[in-house]
Design an enzyme around this catalytic site. Structure first.
Site, PDB file in Angstrom:
ATOM      1  N   HIS A 126      37.403  42.453  33.286  1.00  0.00           N
ATOM      2  CA  HIS A 126      36.175  41.865  32.752  1.00  0.00           C
ATOM      3  C   HIS A 126      36.220  41.670  31.241  1.00  0.00           C
ATOM      4  CE1 HIS A 126      33.356  43.057  36.357  1.00  0.00           C
ATOM      5  NE2 HIS A 126      34.562  42.672  36.755  1.00  0.00           N
TER       6      HIS A 126
ATOM      7  N   HIS B 246      39.094  39.375  46.662  1.00  0.00           N
ATOM      8  CA  HIS B 246      38.302  38.206  46.245  1.00  0.00           C
ATOM      9  C   HIS B 246      39.110  37.401  45.229  1.00  0.00           C
ATOM     10  CE1 HIS B 246      36.994  39.785  42.238  1.00  0.00           C
ATOM     11  NE2 HIS B 246      36.945  40.958  42.836  1.00  0.00           N
TER      12      HIS B 246
ATOM     13  N   ASP C 242      37.549  34.982  43.145  1.00  0.00           N
ATOM     14  CA  ASP C 242      36.762  34.580  41.987  1.00  0.00           C
ATOM     15  C   ASP C 242      36.958  35.585  40.860  1.00  0.00           C
ATOM     16  OD1 ASP C 242      35.208  36.441  43.647  1.00  0.00           O
ATOM     17  OD2 ASP C 242      33.600  36.138  42.191  1.00  0.00           O
TER      18      ASP C 242
ATOM     19  N   ASP D 191      42.021  41.838  38.573  1.00  0.00           N
ATOM     20  CA  ASP D 191      40.737  41.789  39.280  1.00  0.00           C
ATOM     21  C   ASP D 191      40.367  40.354  39.599  1.00  0.00           C
ATOM     22  OD1 ASP D 191      38.227  42.445  40.294  1.00  0.00           O
ATOM     23  OD2 ASP D 191      37.298  42.592  38.320  1.00  0.00           O
TER      24      ASP D 191
ATOM     25  N   GLU E  57      32.282  37.487  44.566  1.00  0.00           N
ATOM     26  CA  GLU E  57      32.072  38.908  44.320  1.00  0.00           C
ATOM     27  C   GLU E  57      31.600  39.161  42.891  1.00  0.00           C
ATOM     28  OE1 GLU E  57      32.736  43.031  43.229  1.00  0.00           O
ATOM     29  OE2 GLU E  57      33.723  41.297  42.338  1.00  0.00           O
ATOM     30  N   GLU E  58      32.207  38.488  41.925  1.00  0.00           N
ATOM     31  CA  GLU E  58      31.873  38.757  40.533  1.00  0.00           C
ATOM     32  C   GLU E  58      30.460  38.319  40.177  1.00  0.00           C
ATOM     33  OE1 GLU E  58      33.540  40.652  38.911  1.00  0.00           O
ATOM     34  OE2 GLU E  58      35.673  40.434  39.282  1.00  0.00           O
TER      35      GLU E  58
END
Length: 455
Positions: A422, A89, A91, A122, A156-157
């Site tokens: 994150h 992904h 995003d 990520d 996704e996030e």
């Protein structure tokens, strides 16, 4: 062949840096309240163009129900070849407090051998691992013995489910024998792993009311029921003295049978302060991969700065409950709601607002593709692959399992604890991009386990 592919991967290092820098520079946060959605669309176009250069001649953008674009494509293989789907992904999480970053979050920066930037691991680092693997394979003579499909999503996030909705409406577009979900990673730099267990998740908001309005704490405190104190009392019943999550009706005794997570390594990875104890009973693996875990994500109450001398009439908290495979998150949500309602003191009015649920996932490890991946990792890393759990959830894995029950789903990637995904100062080890790329290249070159095409 291993050496030729490794040399091709190593020769691509400068381009990997440049491409990742370009991709990190796009603030593709799929939340229009924080960043324009056009930034996600720009990232999607970058991904489409990059894969189109590598034989995905039909690489295209499809709009999903949440307004983001997914990148889809195919690269044909020989007749009867197995089909491998590559997933990632583009995003990213918002940067949070930009002042907490050592370098600007959307500028790829090298420090002490690591590359820093939001999405560096990520999951834009995983996109670069796919690209690097395919570029390395391009240096070999002959066609790949597999048929490739591609999906790189953009929500996704945020968990808004755009790709999941699209898949349910167009299941044949991504049907495959093997699905490489590159949104996971290793136990540590240089220690290869496949993730086989994902926890499910549910959240809810608990609200407590005791008074019609605020009251002067000097005139009424001591007899007037304080809603914030009532909420603290309710929350305190959800953990025992050792910090073990204890929700009435949920089993808290699960054990982890995969690779153990060393306690001291976990303390370092989690940056636990000296003298502070870890929570729960059993091993670290038991606690983070095999048992329910409850987290208080936020509390509505007056801030310390500027707080008035009053008894609080209302308070609220948002709770997140992670559950391992074997526990239904909806049943867990019901158990948590019932526990909270029974724990309300003094007749306080307690209400629960339920959020969505995401199912846990357990991957099969006995198929030919999994065995082939273990061999590819061993050859790329010069050490055996281990099995890990992941405390987070990837709802798409369950959609894949539902729509393609015969497919082998393998979770892997460039992420490891030092990446701080994150969080501020997210980073990636460039050697992990190289090793994951080499692993994928070997896996694809060897025919993904010599599977037959799914019916």
């Amino acid at each position: 062949m291993r050496d030729r592919l490794a040399a091709a991967v190593d020769a691509d290092t400068d381009r990997v840096w440049g491409d990742l820098a370009d991709l990190v520079a796009i603030p593709s946060v799929a939340d229009p309240d924080q960043y324009p959605l056009e930034e996600c669309h720009r990232a999607a176009r970058w991904v489409r163009d990059a894969f189109a250069e590598l034989g995905f001649d039909d690489a295209r953008l499809v709009e999903t129900s949440d307004g983001t674009h997914a990148v889809l494509g195919e690269r044909p293989g020989p007749p009867g070849a197995p089909t491998v789907l590559l997933y990632a992904h583009y995003d990213v999480q918002p940067p949070l407090d930009e002042t907490a970053w050592t370098s600007p979050p959307f500028t790829l920066t090298e420090r002490d051998g690591r590359w820093y930037g939001r999405g560096a691991s990520d999951c834009k680092g995983n996109i670069l691992a796919h690209l690097t693997a395919l570029r390395a394979l391009r240096t070999l003579d002959g066609d790949l013995p597999v048929h490739l499909k591609l999906v790189v999503e953009g929500s996704e996030e945020q968990g808004t489910g755009g790709l999941e909705d699209y898949l349910r409406r167009h299941p044949e577009e991504l049907r495959a024998d093997v699905i490489l979900v590159c949104d996971a990673g290793n136990a540590a730099v240089g220690e290869p792993a496949a993730t086989v267990s994902l926890r499910g998740v549910t959240d809810l908001v608990v609200r407590v009311e005791t008074l019609a309005s605020e009251l002067h704490s000097g005139a009424f405190g001591g007899a007037a029921p304080d809603a914030l104190v009532a909420l603290v009392h309710v929350l305190s019943t959800l953990w025992d003295d050792q910090g073990q999550t204890t929700i009435d009706g949920l089993d808290d005794g699960g054990t982890w049978s995969g690779r153990p997570y060393d306690t001291e390594r976990f303390r370092r990875d989690a940056q636990v302060l000296d003298g502070v104890e870890l929570l729960g009973r059993g091993t670290v693996g038991d606690q983070i991969w095999a048992r329910p875990a409850l987290t208080v994500l936020g509390i509505d109450s007056p801030p310390v700065d500027g707080a008035a001398a009053v008894v609080q009439p209302r308070a609220a908290a948002r709770l997140s409950l992670r559950v391992p495979p074997g526990i239904d998150p909806l049943r867990a949500q019901n158990a948590l709601a019932g526990h909270l309602e029974r724990a309300a003191p003094w007749g306080a009015r307690l209400s629960v607002e339920r959020g969505p649920v995401a199912m846990p996932f357990l991957a099969a490890t006995d198929g030919p593709a999994f065995t082939a991946m273990a061999g590819a990792m061993r050859d790329a890393y010069d050490r055996d692959m281990s099995l890990l759990g992941l405390g987070g959830s990837i709802p798409l894995c369950n959609v894949f399992a539902e729509l393609y029950p015969d497919a082998e789903i393998i979770l892997m990637g460039v992420e490891e604890p030092q990446c701080l995904i994150h969080a501020p100062d997210e980073s990636v080890a460039p050697e992990e991009i190289a090793r994951v790329a080499l692993t994928e290249a070997l896996f694809l070159h060897r025919g993904a386990g010599r599977l037959t095409t799914a019916p």
